[in-house]
Scaffold this motif. Structure first.
Motif, PDB file in Angstrom:
ATOM      1  N   HIS A 109      -7.406 -11.937  -9.693  1.00  9.04           N
ATOM      2  CA  HIS A 109      -6.185 -11.308  -9.185  1.00  9.04           C
ATOM      3  C   HIS A 109      -6.427 -10.623  -7.842  1.00  9.04           C
ATOM      4  N   ALA A 110      -7.432 -11.076  -7.094  1.00  7.89           N
ATOM      5  CA  ALA A 110      -7.840 -10.376  -5.875  1.00  7.89           C
ATOM      6  C   ALA A 110      -6.724 -10.323  -4.833  1.00  7.89           C
ATOM      7  N   HIS A 111      -6.006 -11.424  -4.642  1.00  9.04           N
ATOM      8  CA  HIS A 111      -4.945 -11.443  -3.630  1.00  9.04           C
ATOM      9  C   HIS A 111      -3.748 -10.605  -4.065  1.00  9.04           C
ATOM     10  N   LEU A 112      -3.419 -10.622  -5.346  1.00  5.49           N
ATOM     11  CA  LEU A 112      -2.320  -9.796  -5.843  1.00  5.49           C
ATOM     12  C   LEU A 112      -2.640  -8.315  -5.697  1.00  5.49           C
ATOM     13  N   VAL A 113      -3.839  -7.924  -6.109  1.00  7.66           N
ATOM     14  CA  VAL A 113      -4.220  -6.514  -6.017  1.00  7.66           C
ATOM     15  C   VAL A 113      -4.252  -6.076  -4.560  1.00  7.66           C
ATOM     16  N   ARG A 114      -4.773  -6.939  -3.701  1.00  2.25           N
ATOM     17  CA  ARG A 114      -4.795  -6.619  -2.271  1.00  2.25           C
ATOM     18  C   ARG A 114      -3.376  -6.446  -1.745  1.00  2.25           C
ATOM     19  N   ALA A 115      -2.454  -7.313  -2.172  1.00  4.78           N
ATOM     20  CA  ALA A 115      -1.069  -7.225  -1.714  1.00  4.78           C
ATOM     21  C   ALA A 115      -0.421  -5.919  -2.171  1.00  4.78           C
ATOM     22  N   ALA A 116      -0.605  -5.567  -3.428  1.00  2.83           N
ATOM     23  CA  ALA A 116      -0.017  -4.325  -3.939  1.00  2.83           C
ATOM     24  C   ALA A 116      -0.604  -3.109  -3.223  1.00  2.83           C
ATOM     25  N   THR A 117      -1.914  -3.115  -3.034  1.00  6.32           N
ATOM     26  CA  THR A 117      -2.573  -1.991  -2.367  1.00  6.32           C
ATOM     27  C   THR A 117      -2.138  -1.895  -0.917  1.00  6.32           C
ATOM     28  N   SER A 118      -2.055  -3.031  -0.248  1.00 10.68           N
ATOM     29  CA  SER A 118      -1.604  -3.049   1.138  1.00 10.68           C
ATOM     30  C   SER A 118      -0.176  -2.532   1.251  1.00 10.68           C
ATOM     31  N   SER A 119       0.663  -2.902   0.296  1.00  8.98           N
ATOM     32  CA  SER A 119       2.050  -2.471   0.321  1.00  8.98           C
ATOM     33  C   SER A 119       2.169  -0.960   0.154  1.00  8.98           C
ATOM     34  N   VAL A 120       1.267  -0.384  -0.605  1.00  5.01           N
ATOM     35  CA  VAL A 120       1.259   1.072  -0.795  1.00  5.01           C
ATOM     36  C   VAL A 120       0.715   1.773   0.444  1.00  5.01           C
ATOM     37  N   TRP A 121      -0.422   1.287   0.947  1.00  3.62           N
ATOM     38  CA  TRP A 121      -1.081   1.984   2.055  1.00  3.62           C
ATOM     39  C   TRP A 121      -0.290   1.866   3.355  1.00  3.62           C
ATOM     40  N   SER A 122       0.329   0.722   3.626  1.00  3.72           N
ATOM     41  CA  SER A 122       0.970   0.510   4.925  1.00  3.72           C
ATOM     42  C   SER A 122       2.225   1.349   5.121  1.00  3.72           C
ATOM     43  N   VAL A 123       2.670   2.046   4.081  1.00  2.00           N
ATOM     44  CA  VAL A 123       3.760   3.003   4.249  1.00  2.00           C
ATOM     45  C   VAL A 123       3.368   4.075   5.268  1.00  2.00           C
ATOM     46  N   VAL A 124       2.076   4.364   5.369  1.00  2.00           N
ATOM     47  CA  VAL A 124       1.600   5.386   6.306  1.00  2.00           C
ATOM     48  C   VAL A 124       1.838   4.955   7.747  1.00  2.00           C
ATOM     49  N   ASP A 125       1.570   3.686   8.035  1.00  2.00           N
ATOM     50  CA  ASP A 125       1.728   3.160   9.398  1.00  2.00           C
ATOM     51  C   ASP A 125       1.689   1.646   9.341  1.00  2.00           C
ATOM     52  N   ALA A 126       2.712   1.010   9.884  1.00  2.00           N
ATOM     53  CA  ALA A 126       2.756  -0.460   9.865  1.00  2.00           C
ATOM     54  C   ALA A 126       1.921  -1.076  10.971  1.00  2.00           C
ATOM     55  N   GLY A 127       1.747  -0.359  12.077  1.00  2.00           N
ATOM     56  CA  GLY A 127       1.094  -0.938  13.244  1.00  2.00           C
ATOM     57  C   GLY A 127      -0.314  -1.420  12.996  1.00  2.00           C
ATOM     58  N   HIS A 128      -1.130  -0.595  12.354  1.00  2.00           N
ATOM     59  CA  HIS A 128      -2.525  -1.009  12.156  1.00  2.00           C
ATOM     60  C   HIS A 128      -2.631  -2.123  11.131  1.00  2.00           C
ATOM     61  N   GLY A 129      -1.534  -2.372  10.403  1.00  2.83           N
ATOM     62  CA  GLY A 129      -1.532  -3.488   9.468  1.00  2.83           C
ATOM     63  C   GLY A 129      -1.613  -4.837  10.167  1.00  2.83           C
ATOM     64  N   CYS A 130      -1.271  -4.890  11.449  1.00  2.00           N
ATOM     65  CA  CYS A 130      -1.316  -6.154  12.186  1.00  2.00           C
ATOM     66  C   CYS A 130      -2.743  -6.700  12.275  1.00  2.00           C
ATOM     67  N   PRO A 131      -3.713  -5.966  12.839  1.00  2.00           N
ATOM     68  CA  PRO A 131      -5.085  -6.499  12.858  1.00  2.00           C
ATOM     69  C   PRO A 131      -5.679  -6.660  11.471  1.00  2.00           C
ATOM     70  N   ILE A 132      -5.269  -5.818  10.523  1.00  6.88           N
ATOM     71  CA  ILE A 132      -5.754  -5.976   9.150  1.00  6.88           C
ATOM     72  C   ILE A 132      -5.263  -7.303   8.584  1.00  6.88           C
ATOM     73  N   SER A 133      -3.993  -7.614   8.802  1.00  6.18           N
ATOM     74  CA  SER A 133      -3.423  -8.870   8.310  1.00  6.18           C
ATOM     75  C   SER A 133      -4.067 -10.077   8.994  1.00  6.18           C
ATOM     76  N   MET A 134      -4.272  -9.987  10.289  1.00  5.64           N
ATOM     77  CA  MET A 134      -4.869 -11.111  11.012  1.00  5.64           C
ATOM     78  C   MET A 134      -6.298 -11.371  10.551  1.00  5.64           C
ATOM     79  N   THR A 135      -7.045 -10.315  10.283  1.00  6.36           N
ATOM     80  CA  THR A 135      -8.413 -10.493   9.792  1.00  6.36           C
ATOM     81  C   THR A 135      -8.391 -11.183   8.432  1.00  6.36           C
ATOM     82  N   TYR A 136      -7.471 -10.757   7.585  1.00  6.11           N
ATOM     83  CA  TYR A 136      -7.297 -11.378   6.270  1.00  6.11           C
ATOM     84  C   TYR A 136      -6.979 -12.868   6.398  1.00  6.11           C
TER      85      TYR A 136
END
Length: 545
Positions: A109-136
């Motif tokens: 369930h690695a991708h699901l857990v990552r998605a849920a965690t990312s959805s929770v954390w990115s509430v703080v700031d969407a901008g830094h999610g861009c390089p995080i998403s691209m690396t993924y």
């Protein structure tokens, strides 16, 4: 100054709460057998809701990155300087494994857990999610060159954030970016004119201009360029193995609509050194899985923005009184809030379903792979289209206070359109669905089978499924009707998932409005009989709990 009045009827900040305390997230984990991740999700949720983390997001947004093209001696340096808070956000996201952990872990369930965690954390700031998403997203594309993957993948998946300027293979962890779009082509990357010329040592020389390169300070970039055999994909490091800077110049940072915390730039390559990834002339095929991963994050990001906007709107209405009672108890406002919550839950449900399909597809499930292919296309189109309208309505729930930057609503409003543009605008996403059906008709077959699994449970859903199936009988006009057809596919998919797995009040409201036609043209037009109390309660943030 002497106070002239007592401040009353103002809403306390939405802070020190658990962002993960949302049933739609937790139910998805348990439904897929990933309930053991709940405790960690709550830990991340409490961090995301803390004053400390929210302050990082505020500072990163308030102090945009600055481009330094030259040092004081006139030497070209091309460095983008970020606020320290941005690095705290990045360090936390990497420590959580949001940039690459699923590729290095054995969990089913690695991708699901990552998605849920990312959805929770990115509430703080969407901008830094861009390089995080691209690396993924870079990892599966990089695997088209096993030698490069063997060198770089361990550094792209390790939980070490290292923003220093050093050769990539000398660092403890890497961040990756993408450099694809050009002035004349936009989404039509086959129109790219950046050239790639082979060198005797096995490297390639890249020359050309890229109109959008997000996170230009990434350690490595995937770049599309034209070789003699056609459009090809290349890995381009910012710092070369000998420690010198690669021949890339950041011309300027974009003054853009969306977030301010992340840098988007124009980049010039002048004989830059790169390595071929995948087969020469098959660049689009090489990057297609990378595109699928970022499309997943676009869908997830739009759903996250909707949940955050809904939570902020409900929080405001709970603490603000008007016309003799709390806003949350005013019937018209309850209609709006519940409608916003229904949209957020439907979008989140399908996004996490797609993440779970990613896990199953990675394990060799062919049906899951086909469902994911078409499900990503229809959901990326529709969910990302709904984001801007949702953000605007949620902002309005705060009245004039929502128009002020301190409320956090303008940031959500500015960010919402980005996700509809990234990895293909609306027309591109809609037409990609039709392309998938044309090239792999079985994708539509498995999607219809998925919709039929809810047959008989809801009359409005059954009727909607019949309509969307009939939409494919007139093949000649499909492209003209692409948006309507793909939107209907997305709605029936969301409805099917909610009927089978969602809260009954949410499912009933969704099918009665989005599928049944008993709905106006704006949010807040739910029919009577909807259990707005249950829907609002599920989406109310529990501050101090």
């Amino acid at each position: 100054m002497t106070p002239t009045h007592t401040v009353t009827n103002q809403v306390p900040p939405l802070v020190e709460y658990d962002v993960a305390d949302q049933p739609v997230l937790l139910e998805a984990l348990h439904r897929e057998g990933a309930g053991d991740a709940e405790a960690e999700l709550h830990r991340v949720g409490r961090l995301a809701g803390s004053a400390r983390a929210q302050r990082w997001g505020e500072l990163a947004e308030a102090h945009p990155p600055v481009l330094h093209t030259h040092d004081r001696y006139g030497n070209r340096v091309d460095e983008v300087i970020y606020d320290p808070a941005y690095h705290e956000l990045m360090r936390t996201a990497v420590d959580l494994g949001l940039h690459g952990a699923p590729w290095a872990e054995e969990s089913p369930h690695a991708h699901l857990v990552r998605a849920a965690t990312s959805s929770v954390w990115s509430v703080v700031d969407a901008g830094h999610g861009c390089p995080i998403s691209m690396t993924y997203a870079v990892v599966p594309a990089l695997r088209a060159n096993p030698d490069l993957a063997a060198q770089y993948e361990p550094l792209l998946t390790t939980r070490v954030y290292d923003p220093s300027f050093r050769p990539p293979l000398e660092k403890g962890g890497l961040i990756a970016g993408m450099s694809m779009t050009e002035k004349q082509g936009g989404s039509d990357v086959r129109a790219n004119t950046t050239t790639a010329v082979p060198r005797p040592d096995g490297t390639w020389s890249l020359t050309g201009h890229k109109w959008f390169t997000s996170a230009p300070m990434s350690d490595i970039l995937l770049v599309l360029a034209q070789s003699e055999s056609g459009l090809s994909c290349f890995l381009l490091p910012r710092i070369l193995p000998d420690g010198t800077r690669n021949a890339m110049a950041i011309q300027r940072l974009k003054d853009k609509l969306g977030n301010h915390s992340n840098a988007s730039s124009e980049v010039e390559y002048d004989g830059a050194t790169a390595w071929l990834v995948g087969e020469e002339g098959r660049g689009v095929r090489t990057i297609i899985e990378m595109v699928n991963m970022t499309r997943l994050d676009c869908t997830l990001g739009s759903a996250t923005g909707m949940r955050d906007a809904t939570a902020r709107a409900i929080h405001h209405a709970t603490h603000r009184a008007a016309f003799g009672k709390q806003l949350v108890n005013q019937p018209a406002m309850r209609n709006v809030l519940a409608d916003l919550a229904v949209e957020a839950e439907a979008s989140t449900t399908v996004a996490l379903w797609l993440a779970a399909l990613t896990d199953r597809a990675a394990a060799g499930d062919e049906r899951a792979a086909l469902l994911r292919r078409i499900g990503l296309a229809v959901s990326k189109y529709y969910v990302c289209k709904r984001g801007p309208a949702h953000a605007a309505e949620a902002l309005e729930c705060l009245g004039g206070n929502g128009y002020a930057e301190e409320s956090g609503m303008p940031k959500l409003y500015r960010e919402a359109p980005l996700l509809s543009i990234w990895e293909g605008s609306g027309n591109v996403a809609a037409l990609d669905t039709l392309r998938a059906v044309a090239r792999q008709p079985e994708t539509l077959t498995v999607l219809f089978d998925e919709l039929d699994s809810a047959a008989g449970a809801d009359d409005a859903l059954d009727a909607a499924v019949r309509r969307v199936k009939s939409a494919f009988t007139d093949v000649a006009s499909l492209e003209h009707r692409a948006r309507r057809v793909v939107g209907d596919l997305a709605l029936t998919l969301q409805g099917s998932l909610l009927v089978r797995h969602g809260h009954p009040a949410v499912a009933d409201a969704f099918t009665a409005t989005r599928l049944g036609g008993d709905w106006g043209t704006v949010f807040g037009t739910l029919p009577t009989g909807v259990d707005t109390a249950a829907i609002i309660e599920r989406n109310t943030p529990k501050v101090g709990a």
